[in-house]
Enzyme design. Structure first.
Site, PDB file in Angstrom:
ATOM      1  N   ASP A 571       1.229   7.771  20.077  1.00 44.67           N
ATOM      2  CA  ASP A 571       1.106   6.447  20.684  1.00 44.67           C
ATOM      3  C   ASP A 571       2.341   5.550  20.655  1.00 44.67           C
ATOM      4  O   ASP A 571       2.842   5.142  21.678  1.00 44.67           O
ATOM      5  CB  ASP A 571      -0.042   5.686  20.009  1.00 44.67           C
ATOM      6  CG  ASP A 571      -1.355   6.443  20.098  1.00 44.67           C
ATOM      7  OD1 ASP A 571      -1.366   7.565  20.606  1.00 44.67           O
ATOM      8  OD2 ASP A 571      -2.379   5.896  19.661  1.00 44.67           O
ATOM      9  N   GLU A 768      -6.343  10.894   7.860  1.00 50.64           N
ATOM     10  CA  GLU A 768      -5.733  10.998   9.183  1.00 50.64           C
ATOM     11  C   GLU A 768      -4.229  11.282   9.091  1.00 50.64           C
ATOM     12  O   GLU A 768      -3.675  12.041   9.879  1.00 50.64           O
ATOM     13  CB  GLU A 768      -5.968   9.687   9.935  1.00 50.64           C
ATOM     14  CG  GLU A 768      -5.459   9.686  11.361  1.00 50.64           C
ATOM     15  CD  GLU A 768      -5.736   8.353  12.054  1.00 50.64           C
ATOM     16  OE1 GLU A 768      -6.020   7.358  11.356  1.00 50.64           O
ATOM     17  OE2 GLU A 768      -5.656   8.306  13.288  1.00 50.64           O
TER      18      GLU A 768
END
Ligand SMILES: *[C@@H]1O[C@H](CO)[C@@H](O)[C@H](O)[C@H]1NC(C)=O
Length: 809
Positions: A571, A768
């Site tokens: 991102d 994550e």
């Protein structure tokens, strides 16, 4: 001539019958695999939820809470997975075909829950199943810990479901039985057994209205679209019960919470059934689903037996397939590895519903003008998305509490371990994804299907755009399937015998015709997707003064803004500023290179020679263009390209994952003149190297740890997996960097395993991403998607030399 014709005529039926035979075999294989996948804990957003792979059908789920005081009931009723409320939960062992065991550590409710889910094949309707639900009070629980447990079933679509209990009674003694039927499932029953455990005996006069040693059943008919909202429905119902009960007794003698939080006993027909039990201390009961077409109904004894055999089969298969290699020999690594892998495949879900897509094809979406992102944002702001579908998806997910839905770019990574375990399952998931593709070749990158899935996503992120791509990671898995086919072919040629395939895990690998038929069916879809990518994400080489071998092979992610290229998956990784329509992205060209290779191999397999020749040409051009368009001699790394203020080509270099992408996806040969510099970047502690794994962005980059700091430093396991895999491959081939690659491989492998293991040990969770300074897990908790790739990393061969091999961790 007559003779010849006679021969031919005799011959043709023979060929046809052989074809028919093969076709029937292939169909048989598909059917068998399909049937053993029908049921599962396919509602991974719940702590425990079961459903079949049928769009509208029977579903089940579990809720529980401590009922010792009013406050704990308000806060601690468990149903959907939420972050930061439990001390670890998930599957210790799980196999999609047979079942497994989940453990849930719930400190606030002072109880640990296990759910043992077991499948019983047989019959014409996908078999039967059972789940054993056990509660064990935690050490700090009071001896008379009171827990209320609710099992529920809902039924969507046509069919019937009825609780066979006496509604004149105050509750049911013994087992509760729901009987039902649907078109797809035939006739069935669900038995919630009486089970074991004590029940609270309160001295309050209200006890006689609902004695807690009975099971309470409440049936209702609700609008179908409300059915997934079990908890609000339950709360609404409980409130009516509480109001009625409380008003009956004086304020100074209210009924105790265990009594107050009970449902009305009103069994009957309906599409919504709650079954409640209240326990004191430890408890255990079974929910047994029996298909009427199965030979016999499932019993609790069957469960006890089968739990044992499923566990031992799982363990021996696991050891065969994923046994951690040196130096990860201690038992705890195997336990860790089992848990991570089980959570990956225990997280597989079946999703069905409509989704929001903006197909307005606003010209702003072509992103051809300078300032395109502002026009695109404005166009998106008009919010003209329509509902499409419904469609279905069978997929694994990144995280049960936070991302319980399909993500295209995650899925390819998820399936890398899964294909080693169950090829047929993997092929089924790939097929499910490609069925979502539209006529142009687009697959939405985030699959938010239905109202329940949407309830987890802010509206601005729900809409999908048909010009947005996402890394084509599923092609890595297809490549892995081809590798396995090659091994299988070589083995069968050597021994003139087919390798024995395990039932329902590798059928499509063992049967070459089935494998080819699968590829043949998928091939047109893969091609459509491939050419969609090339067309919609094309970069502009010609309009600018760029020198490159090919004027075609340059690409640009659509959908970027100054801060994000969400479509790339990385991102907020730094990119050229401001965005420019003349940009070229090195990671995207690398992905298309990976896809091209995969397409080429399939084309060769299928004898599509013209296609294969075409892909070979693209591949060569891509490899040349990676260097021509993206290599910087000055920065000694790969870089994105943009157009500067003088309309000149300019490289924008930020060392990190993107700057070594051609290496990560395997496009640099062992003798590449760029490889030395790539390994320098990767191994330099001032750039990517840390003792915990490779950082996403170089420590020396001006944007290191800035702003959102998502892909600007933290360690991600998916990219590290690619690096370890490429280092291993280099270490195993002759070449100028072989020895260096061997050392880096060994160190990086150790570092990654220790990092994920240590955080798991400390917190009970996979994470994550990992902090590059401390190695600690961060961001999303219970991220059992691609972080589970550490299972593969542990199973890779040890290339450590000499005494280090014995240095067990
Ligand atoms: C797989 O099973 C489902 C559910 O019974 C059924 O709807 C579907 O048609 C089956 N697919 C195949 C390929 O057999």
């Amino acid at each position: 001539m007559a003779q010849y014709r006679g021969l031919m005529l005799g011959f043709i039926p023979l060929i046809l019958s052989q074809f028919a035979l093969v076709g029937a075999q292939v169909a048989e294989i598909e059917k068998a695999s399909n049937e053993s996948l029908l049921w599962g804990p396919y509602r991974p957003n719940l702590y425990f939820g079961v459903r079949p792979r049928i769009p509208k059908s029977l579903m089940g789920g579990l809720l529980w809470t401590r009922v010792e005081d009013y406050a704990s009931v308000q806060n601690n009723f468990r149903h959907t997975c939420e972050q930061h409320e439990l001390d670890g939960y998930g599957w210790d062992e799980y196999d999609v075909r047979t079942g497994g065991r989940q453990t849930i550590h719930d400190p606030a409710n002072r109880v640990d829950i296990t759910t043992e889910f077991i499948k019983f094949p047989g019959g014409q309707h996908g078999g039967s199943w059972g789940v054993r639900i056990k509660g064990t009070p935690r050490e700090d629980a009071s001896p008379d810990l009171r827990t209320t447990v609710i099992w529920y079933n809902t039924l969507e679509g046509l069919g019937s479901l009825e609780a066979n209990a006496d509604s004149d009674e105050v509750g049911t003694e013994g087992d509760v039985v729901l009987k039902g039927q649907t078109l797809e499932l035939g006739d069935f029953e669900i038995r919630v057994t009486e089970g074991k455990g004590d029940h609270p005996r309160t001295n309050h006069p209200s006890y006689n209205e609902k004695p807690l040693d009975r099971t309470l059943v409440h049936s209702a008919q609700l609008p179908e679209e409300a059915l997934w909202q079990t908890k609000p429905i339950l709360y609404g119902h409980l409130k009516s019960q509480i109001d009625a009960l409380i008003s009956k007794y004086p304020e100074d003698n209210p009924p105790p919470p265990a009594q107050v939080y009970t449902i009305q006993h009103s069994p009957g027909r309906g599409n919504f059934h709650l079954v409640q039990k209240v326990f004191e201390g430890p408890f255990e009961f079974d929910v047994l689903y029996s298909s009427a077409s199965a030979p016999t109904p499932v019993t609790s004894n069957d469960m006890t037996e089968k739990i044992k055999s499923v566990t031992s089969e799982f363990s021996s298969r696991f050891t065969n397939i994923f046994k951690p290699q040196a130096p990860f020999f201690k038992d705890r690594y195997e336990e860790f590895s089992k848990s991570l892998f089980s959570n990956l495949i225990g997280g597989i879900g079946y999703f069905f519903g409509d989704s929001r897509v903006d197909r307005s094809y606003d010209s702003a979406y072509e992103e051809d003008n300078e300032g395109f992102w502002e026009d695109a944002e404005e166009a998106r702001g008009r919010n003209v998305a329509q509902f499409e579908g419904p469609s279905e998806l069978y997929t694994s997910i990144p995280s049960r509490p936070f991302f319980p839905r399909g993500f295209l770019w995650d899925e390819g990574f998820h399936l890398i371990p899964v294909i080693d375990w169950d090829v047929d399952l993997t092929l089924d998931i790939i097929k499910s994804w490609f069925k979502l593709m539209d006529e142009d070749g687009w697959i939405a990158r985030e699959q938010i299907l239905g109202a329940e899935a949407r309830s987890k996503v802010p509206p601005e992120f729900q809409v999908q755009y048909p010009h947005y791509a996402n890394p084509p990671t599923l092609f890595m898995v297809i490549t892995s399937f081809l590798d396995k086919l090659d091994v299988q072919t070589a083995a069968s040629e050597k021994s003139s015998q087919k390798l024995l395939a395990e039932k329902s895990y590798f059928m499509q690998l063992a049967n070459r015709e089935a494998a080819l038929q699968y590829l043949r069916t998928l091939y047109p879809l893969l091609k459509r997707h491939y050419f969609w990518f090339r067309k919609t994400q094309a970069g502009d080489i010609k309009s600018y003064d760029r020198e490159a071998f090919s004027t075609k092979e340059g690409y640009r992610w659509r959908g970027r803004t100054p801060r994000h290229v969400l479509t790339s998956g990385l991102d907020d990784y730094p990119r050229p500023q401001p965005p420019h329509p003349g940009e070229l992205h090195v990671d995207l060209l690398s992905w298309i290179g990976l896809m091209t290779r995969s397409m080429k191999r399939i084309a060769v397999y299928l004898g599509e020679e013209d296609d294969a020749a075409e892909f070979v040409k693209y591949e060569e051009a891509i490899i040349r263009n990676l260097d021509d368009l993206h290599w910087s001699d000055k920065a000694k790394t790969y870089c994105d390209a943009t157009i500067d203020d003088y309309e000149e080509n300019k490289l924008v270099c930020h060392k990190g994952y993107i700057s070594i992408f051609p290496f990560l996806v395997g496009l640099l040969p062992p003798d590449s003149p760029r490889l030395g510099a790539v390994l320098d970047t990767l191994s330099d502690p001032e750039e990517m190297w840390t003792e915990f794994g490779l950082r996403s962005l170089s420590k020396s980059d001006e944007f290191y740890h800035t702003e959102e700091d998502y892909w600007r430093g933290p360690i991600w396991i998916n990219m590290n997996y690619l690096a370890v895999q490429q280092l291993l491959s280099l270490a195993q081939q002759k070449g100028p960097h072989q020895e260096r690659a061997r050392k880096l491989y060994s160190e990086l492998r150790r570092n990654l395993v220790s990092t994920v293991y240590n955080s798991w040990k400390e917190t009970g969770f996979a994470w994550e991403q990992y902090n590059p300074e401390t190695g600690k897990g961060q961001r999303t908790q219970h991220f059992t998607g691609w972080t589970s790739l550490v299972v593969k990393i542990m199973g890779m061969p040890s290339l450590e030399k000499g005494e280090k091999v014995h240095d067990e961790l």
